[in-house]
Design a protein around this motif. Sequence first.
Motif, mmCIF file in Angstrom:
data_model
loop_
_atom_site.group_PDB
_atom_site.id
_atom_site.type_symbol
_atom_site.label_atom_id
_atom_site.label_comp_id
_atom_site.label_asym_id
_atom_site.label_seq_id
_atom_site.Cartn_x
_atom_site.Cartn_y
_atom_site.Cartn_z
ATOM 1 N N CYS A 187 -3.931 -12.537 0.520
ATOM 2 C CA CYS A 187 -4.036 -11.314 1.308
ATOM 3 C C CYS A 187 -4.803 -10.232 0.566
ATOM 4 O O CYS A 187 -4.526 -9.951 -0.598
ATOM 5 N N TRP A 238 -3.191 -7.071 4.812
ATOM 6 C CA TRP A 238 -1.900 -6.396 4.823
ATOM 7 C C TRP A 238 -1.829 -5.402 5.972
ATOM 8 O O TRP A 238 -0.801 -5.267 6.627
ATOM 9 N N ALA A 289 6.617 -12.151 4.039
ATOM 10 C CA ALA A 289 6.240 -10.747 3.830
ATOM 11 C C ALA A 289 7.267 -10.061 2.942
ATOM 12 O O ALA A 289 6.904 -9.318 2.020
#
Length: 81
Positions: A32, A37, A69
């Motif tokens: 990521c 994000w 997450a």
Amino acid sequence: MAESNKATQAILEEIHKRLAEDMLTRLKDGACEAKDWTVIVKFLKDNDITALIETGDTDSAFADLINAANEQVKKLGESLQ
């Protein structure tokens, strides 16, 4: 519900599922970037996910996304200490 609406609903559900699966893969791979994000946070916010949820469907991509997450946030928090 009209037949065309059912098809549309099925398509939207498939897109939602695949998007959650892709985000989960990016989280698990540690791939990521800031833009990812942003998308993930917006996705969770748009789906009213604002806290840790408990779900009976622990095999769903969405539940996996939430768990991944949370793990990434935890790791980031630990690395900042």
